[in-house]
Scaffold this active site. Structure first.
Site, PDB file in Angstrom:
ATOM      1  N   LEU A  20      -6.600   8.379  -2.232  1.00 35.28           N
ATOM      2  CA  LEU A  20      -5.679   7.616  -1.384  1.00 35.28           C
ATOM      3  C   LEU A  20      -4.839   8.562  -0.510  1.00 35.28           C
ATOM      4  O   LEU A  20      -4.642   8.316   0.683  1.00 35.28           O
ATOM      5  CB  LEU A  20      -4.758   6.756  -2.258  1.00 35.28           C
ATOM      6  CG  LEU A  20      -3.802   5.872  -1.477  1.00 35.28           C
ATOM      7  CD1 LEU A  20      -4.537   4.706  -0.833  1.00 35.28           C
ATOM      8  CD2 LEU A  20      -2.688   5.340  -2.357  1.00 35.28           C
ATOM      9  N   ASP A 179       1.705  -3.649  -0.517  1.00 31.56           N
ATOM     10  CA  ASP A 179       0.582  -4.559  -0.283  1.00 31.56           C
ATOM     11  C   ASP A 179       0.165  -4.240   1.135  1.00 31.56           C
ATOM     12  O   ASP A 179       0.834  -4.635   2.093  1.00 31.56           O
ATOM     13  CB  ASP A 179       1.018  -6.029  -0.398  1.00 31.56           C
ATOM     14  CG  ASP A 179      -0.166  -6.967  -0.219  1.00 31.56           C
ATOM     15  OD1 ASP A 179      -0.987  -6.706   0.688  1.00 31.56           O
ATOM     16  OD2 ASP A 179      -0.296  -7.938  -0.972  1.00 31.56           O
ATOM     17  N   HIS A 180      -0.918  -3.477   1.287  1.00 26.54           N
ATOM     18  CA  HIS A 180      -1.182  -2.921   2.622  1.00 26.54           C
ATOM     19  C   HIS A 180      -1.496  -4.001   3.664  1.00 26.54           C
ATOM     20  O   HIS A 180      -1.386  -3.755   4.852  1.00 26.54           O
ATOM     21  CB  HIS A 180      -2.260  -1.827   2.572  1.00 26.54           C
ATOM     22  CG  HIS A 180      -3.664  -2.329   2.500  1.00 26.54           C
ATOM     23  ND1 HIS A 180      -4.234  -2.739   1.330  1.00 26.54           N
ATOM     24  CD2 HIS A 180      -4.613  -2.488   3.451  1.00 26.54           C
ATOM     25  CE1 HIS A 180      -5.479  -3.124   1.569  1.00 26.54           C
ATOM     26  NE2 HIS A 180      -5.742  -2.985   2.845  1.00 26.54           N
ATOM     27  N   HIS A 242      -3.068  -9.801  -1.616  1.00 22.82           N
ATOM     28  CA  HIS A 242      -3.236  -9.979  -0.163  1.00 22.82           C
ATOM     29  C   HIS A 242      -3.402 -11.443   0.259  1.00 22.82           C
ATOM     30  O   HIS A 242      -2.787 -11.899   1.218  1.00 22.82           O
ATOM     31  CB  HIS A 242      -4.446  -9.191   0.345  1.00 22.82           C
ATOM     32  CG  HIS A 242      -4.516  -7.787  -0.172  1.00 22.82           C
ATOM     33  ND1 HIS A 242      -3.420  -6.974  -0.248  1.00 22.82           N
ATOM     34  CD2 HIS A 242      -5.559  -7.049  -0.639  1.00 22.82           C
ATOM     35  CE1 HIS A 242      -3.787  -5.788  -0.732  1.00 22.82           C
ATOM     36  NE2 HIS A 242      -5.072  -5.818  -0.979  1.00 22.82           N
ATOM     37  N   LYS A 342     -17.040  -9.208  -1.730  1.00 23.62           N
ATOM     38  CA  LYS A 342     -17.740  -7.978  -1.349  1.00 23.62           C
ATOM     39  C   LYS A 342     -19.165  -8.329  -0.945  1.00 23.62           C
ATOM     40  O   LYS A 342     -19.718  -9.348  -1.366  1.00 23.62           O
ATOM     41  CB  LYS A 342     -17.804  -7.015  -2.540  1.00 23.62           C
ATOM     42  CG  LYS A 342     -16.428  -6.621  -3.090  1.00 23.62           C
ATOM     43  CD  LYS A 342     -15.990  -5.289  -2.576  1.00 23.62           C
ATOM     44  CE  LYS A 342     -14.655  -4.869  -3.154  1.00 23.62           C
ATOM     45  NZ  LYS A 342     -13.880  -4.020  -2.251  1.00 23.62           N
TER      46      LYS A 342
HETATM   47  N1  NDP Z   1      -8.153   4.990  -3.027  1.00 20.55           N
HETATM   48  C1  NDP Z   1      -7.834   3.870  -2.436  1.00 20.55           C
HETATM   49  O1  NDP Z   1      -8.363   3.493  -1.381  1.00 20.55           O
HETATM   50  C2  NDP Z   1      -6.797   2.986  -3.017  1.00 20.55           C
HETATM   51  C3  NDP Z   1      -6.111   3.366  -4.160  1.00 20.55           C
HETATM   52  N2  NDP Z   1      -5.131   2.564  -4.648  1.00 20.55           N
HETATM   53  C4  NDP Z   1      -4.372   2.945  -5.841  1.00 20.55           C
HETATM   54  O2  NDP Z   1      -3.770   4.216  -5.652  1.00 20.55           O
HETATM   55  C5  NDP Z   1      -3.734   4.941  -6.849  1.00 20.55           C
HETATM   56  C6  NDP Z   1      -4.467   6.267  -6.660  1.00 20.55           C
HETATM   57  O3  NDP Z   1      -5.790   6.002  -6.319  1.00 20.55           O
HETATM   58  P1  NDP Z   1      -6.814   7.149  -5.886  1.00 20.55           P
HETATM   59  O4  NDP Z   1      -6.174   8.146  -5.004  1.00 20.55           O
HETATM   60  O5  NDP Z   1      -8.019   6.446  -5.410  1.00 20.55           O
HETATM   61  O6  NDP Z   1      -7.134   7.836  -7.293  1.00 20.55           O
HETATM   62  P2  NDP Z   1      -7.823   9.238  -7.563  1.00 20.55           P
HETATM   63  O7  NDP Z   1      -8.478   9.121  -8.891  1.00 20.55           O
HETATM   64  O8  NDP Z   1      -8.620   9.704  -6.416  1.00 20.55           O
HETATM   65  O9  NDP Z   1      -6.574  10.228  -7.704  1.00 20.55           O
HETATM   66  C7  NDP Z   1      -5.752  10.233  -8.833  1.00 20.55           C
HETATM   67  C8  NDP Z   1      -4.676  11.295  -8.651  1.00 20.55           C
HETATM   68  O10 NDP Z   1      -3.859  11.314  -9.811  1.00 20.55           O
HETATM   69  C9  NDP Z   1      -3.704  12.659 -10.232  1.00 20.55           C
HETATM   70  N3  NDP Z   1      -3.497  12.687 -11.679  1.00 20.55           N
HETATM   71  C10 NDP Z   1      -4.208  12.013 -12.620  1.00 20.55           C
HETATM   72  N4  NDP Z   1      -3.688  12.244 -13.848  1.00 20.55           N
HETATM   73  C11 NDP Z   1      -2.632  13.086 -13.657  1.00 20.55           C
HETATM   74  C12 NDP Z   1      -1.678  13.672 -14.517  1.00 20.55           C
HETATM   75  N5  NDP Z   1      -1.689  13.450 -15.844  1.00 20.55           N
HETATM   76  N6  NDP Z   1      -0.720  14.466 -13.991  1.00 20.55           N
HETATM   77  C13 NDP Z   1      -0.688  14.706 -12.653  1.00 20.55           C
HETATM   78  N7  NDP Z   1      -1.563  14.173 -11.787  1.00 20.55           N
HETATM   79  C14 NDP Z   1      -2.519  13.378 -12.288  1.00 20.55           C
HETATM   80  C15 NDP Z   1      -4.986  13.322  -9.816  1.00 20.55           C
HETATM   81  O11 NDP Z   1      -4.783  14.684  -9.695  1.00 20.55           O
HETATM   82  P3  NDP Z   1      -5.598  15.790 -10.536  1.00 20.55           P
HETATM   83  O12 NDP Z   1      -6.980  15.291 -10.632  1.00 20.55           O
HETATM   84  O13 NDP Z   1      -5.433  17.018  -9.695  1.00 20.55           O
HETATM   85  O14 NDP Z   1      -4.877  15.846 -11.820  1.00 20.55           O
HETATM   86  C16 NDP Z   1      -5.200  12.686  -8.452  1.00 20.55           C
HETATM   87  O15 NDP Z   1      -4.427  13.352  -7.494  1.00 20.55           O
HETATM   88  C17 NDP Z   1      -4.355   4.025  -7.903  1.00 20.55           C
HETATM   89  O16 NDP Z   1      -3.343   3.275  -8.501  1.00 20.55           O
HETATM   90  C18 NDP Z   1      -5.246   3.109  -7.070  1.00 20.55           C
HETATM   91  O17 NDP Z   1      -5.463   1.870  -7.708  1.00 20.55           O
HETATM   92  C19 NDP Z   1      -4.776   1.392  -4.021  1.00 20.55           C
HETATM   93  C20 NDP Z   1      -5.421   0.973  -2.896  1.00 20.55           C
HETATM   94  C21 NDP Z   1      -6.507   1.715  -2.323  1.00 20.55           C
HETATM   95  O1  LIG Z   2      -6.672  -3.690  -1.658  1.00 20.80           O
HETATM   96  C1  LIG Z   2      -7.857  -3.695  -1.383  1.00 20.80           C
HETATM   97  O2  LIG Z   2      -8.211  -3.940  -0.117  1.00 20.80           O
HETATM   98  C2  LIG Z   2      -9.483  -3.528   0.367  1.00 20.80           C
HETATM   99  C3  LIG Z   2      -9.698  -4.293   1.655  1.00 20.80           C
HETATM  100  O3  LIG Z   2      -8.731  -3.876   2.562  1.00 20.80           O
HETATM  101  P1  LIG Z   2      -9.017  -3.954   4.117  1.00 20.80           P
HETATM  102  O4  LIG Z   2      -7.767  -3.453   4.730  1.00 20.80           O
HETATM  103  O5  LIG Z   2     -10.205  -3.071   4.364  1.00 20.80           O
HETATM  104  O6  LIG Z   2      -9.322  -5.378   4.405  1.00 20.80           O
HETATM  105  C4  LIG Z   2     -10.582  -3.800  -0.619  1.00 20.80           C
HETATM  106  O7  LIG Z   2     -11.776  -3.202  -0.166  1.00 20.80           O
HETATM  107  C5  LIG Z   2     -10.222  -3.192  -1.947  1.00 20.80           C
HETATM  108  O8  LIG Z   2     -11.210  -3.550  -2.902  1.00 20.80           O
HETATM  109  C6  LIG Z   2      -8.881  -3.687  -2.418  1.00 20.80           C
HETATM  110  O9  LIG Z   2      -8.478  -2.918  -3.547  1.00 20.80           O
END
Ligand code: NDP
Ligand SMILES: O=C1O[C@H](COP(=O)(O)O)[C@@H](O)[C@H](O)[C@H]1O
Length: 495
Positions: A20, A179-180, A242, A342
């Site tokens: 993210l 909530d994006h 959403h 999806k």
């Molecule tokens: N990716 C997306 O598009 C979206 C993500 N989200 C939400 O955002 C959040 C993050 O998602 P995402 O970036 O995909 O997840 P990732 O698995 O890619 O990243 C997780 C992060 O958490 C860090 N981390 C995990 N455990 C620890 C720890 N014990 N101490 C310190 N750092 C830690 C990891 O760092 P390291 O590995 O270096 O420890 C890494 O930077 C989640 O809640 C997800 O549901 C929501 C909407 C969309």
């Molecule tokens: O929050 C979420 O939204 C995306 C869809 O977002 P959009 O901005 O591309 O419409 C969804 O793909 C994902 O599963 C969900 O966690």
């Protein structure tokens, strides 16, 4: 709400090595910087466990900005970033973080303002919030804000537990639940279209609106998020947040002013007015689906259960359609249909407001054909508004045909629409909570979807029940057919 031209803050990103941060957060902060929404008075501290150096962190941030961004401006931007590795469950590490923040605060003149952005799995939210409080990392001189990513719980009970944990460390007005969808330009436009136009607002009720349809369809499958998604499903992933947020914006009463509290209070009233569906009647209101193999643009696609080993025999829904009734004076009897899923035919988010048809159209060739007026709000990928009217068919006949008046946002505004995350980060920096979810909204939404999920958990679904590349299961069409309606097409070329 503060009125700061260029807000100053330290932004601490927990989970800065994750997906993210790379895909959304760094590019959004960059755009704020590039567009002059923030000046030089900011610094970003990235936290993860990986033993990265500052240089490696800079490389990752720079790479996340895309190939077009390089040179002096990119270097100046990344120089504001600091990597600070530690395990967030290790309480002793927060002391060092505090020292770093204090040093950066004076170097970057951030006036004690701190944003703690939790881009990590929810099981860490409580631990981090408590440690921030315990180690006095909340600002003493400026403001402190906690930004929380989804998912906010798995059901009402777990959401409540999570909320209790974070509210023991932060006040509700310091918590920004993302909530994006609320950062999307056209979602924000819903209120303006409604409340700044007499022709709509006067008709915005059950006397003149026959039904409202909200579609958020995705052509992608679960990609590499199978672990998260299979535990969540479309209802938790999209409807609880959403889709219900869009319903509230469409249905709420005009607020007395645009203060976040007033808007929120109107949205909450809608969530309180959602019809409580008796569990035994859920099937009359909600339909679930899961995609099987199919085709899109001539390309063969796998079914959900074949996308990853752990998805075999999964009964997680990748599609939901529902009829939501709002039992209040304005909306009694008007169905709000929602659908999201999806691997559907198109990536598209669109709202169609169908107005009541006239009793008899004297100009229609076939009286059985209906062509009611529609207001279509295109949220993505196209942004704009289309109004469907009827006008005389050109030529000698006196028949009517549907015509459309379209406004396309991009065509009028030459500037790029800010990305949702960019907008939301800026809102957080200026203290505008309007586009973040309050606990009352989150809790009411969970209570609403919990009933549906409870019912579904008691019966094994007959999955898969729609082909990848289609628009979902047939039962979703029947939801509307039973009420004498149909889904209006959402293909992007239409507008
Ligand atoms: N990716 C997306 O598009 C979206 C993500 N989200 C939400 O955002 C959040 C993050 O998602 P995402 O970036 O995909 O997840 P990732 O698995 O890619 O990243 C997780 C992060 O958490 C860090 N981390 C995990 N455990 C620890 C720890 N014990 N101490 C310190 N750092 C830690 C990891 O760092 P390291 O590995 O270096 O420890 C890494 O930077 C989640 O809640 C997800 O549901 C929501 C909407 C969309
Ligand atoms: O929050 C979420 O939204 C995306 C869809 O977002 P959009 O901005 O591309 O419409 C969804 O793909 C994902 O599963 C969900 O966690």
């Amino acid at each position: 709400m503060e009125n700061q031209e260029k807000p100053k803050a330290l932004i601490v990103i927990f989970g800065a090595t994750g997906d993210l941060a790379k895909r959304k957060l760094f590019p959004s902060i960059y755009r704020l910087y590039q567009n002059g929404k923030i000046g030089e008075d900011f610094a970003v501290v990235g936290i993860g466990r990986r033993s990265w150096s500052n240089e490696l962190f800079h490389t990752n941030v720079r790479n996340s900005l895309g190939d077009d961004v390089s040179g002096k401006e990119a270097e100046a931007f990344v120089s504001h970033f600091y990597y600070h590795p530690f395990d967030v469950s290790d309480s002793s590490s927060y002391e060092n973080l505090g020292t770093l923040l204090n040093n950066l605060e004076s170097e970057y003149r951030t006036e004690g303002n701190r944003i703690f952005y939790l881009a990590m799995a929810p099981q860490f939210f409580g631990t981090i919030a408590n440690n921030l409080k315990k180690h006095n990392l909340k600002s003493e001189t400026g403001w402190s804000r906690l930004v929380i990513e989804k998912p906010f719980g798995h059901d009402f009970e777990s959401a409540k537990q999570l909320n209790d944990q974070i509210t023991s460390a932060f006040d509700e007005n310091q918590i920004y639940r993302i909530d994006h969808y609320l950062g999307k330009e056209m979602v924000k436009n819903i209120e303006v279209i409604r409340f700044a136009n007499g022709i709509f607002e006067h008709l915005w009720n059950n006397r003149f609106i026959a039904n409202v349809q909200i579609t958020s369809s995705e052509s992608l499958g679960v990609e590499d998020r199978a672990n998260y998604y299979d535990l969540s499903g479309a209802t938790r992933d999209m409807v609880q947040n959403h889709m219900l947020q869009m319903v509230t914006l469409l249905a709420m009463e005009p607020p007395i002013n645009l203060n976040p509290e007033e808007i929120r209070s109107e949205k909450i009233k809608i969530l309180r007015a959602l019809r409580t569906i008796d569990e035994k009647n859920i099937d009359d209101y909600f339909v679930r689906g899961q995609y099987g193999p199919g085709k899109m643009h001539g390309r063969k696609l796998r079914g959900y259960q074949e996308e990853a080993e752990e998805l075999q025999n999964s009964d997680t829904e990748t599609y939901v359609a529902g009829k939501i009734m709002i039992d209040n004076y304005r909306w009694a009897g008007v169905p709000f249909y929602i659908r999201t899923g999806k691997r559907l035919a198109e990536k598209c988010t669109k709202i169609v407001v169908e107005f009541e048809d006239i009793p008899l159209n004297l100009y229609q060739e076939e009286q059985s054909e209906k062509s009611p007026n529609l207001l279509v709000i295109n949220i993505q990928p196209n942004e704009g508004v289309t109004l469907y009217l009827n006008a005389k068919k050109p030529g000698v006949s006196s028949y009517s045909e549907p015509i459309k008046l379209s406004y396309t946002h991009e065509a009028v505004n030459s500037v790029n629409t800010p990305e949702a995350y960019e907008k939301l980060l800026h809102d957080c920096m200026i203290g505008d909570t309007t586009n973040f979810s309050h606990w009352d909204e989150v809790s009411l939404s969970w209570k609403f979807v919990d009933r549906i999920l409870n019912r579904w958990s008691k019966e094994e679904p007959d999955f898969p029940n729609y082909a990848a590349g289609s628009m979902g299961p047939e039962e979703a069409d029947n939801l509307l057919k039973n009420d004498g309606f149909h889904w209006w097409p959402v293909n992007n070329e239409e507008e």
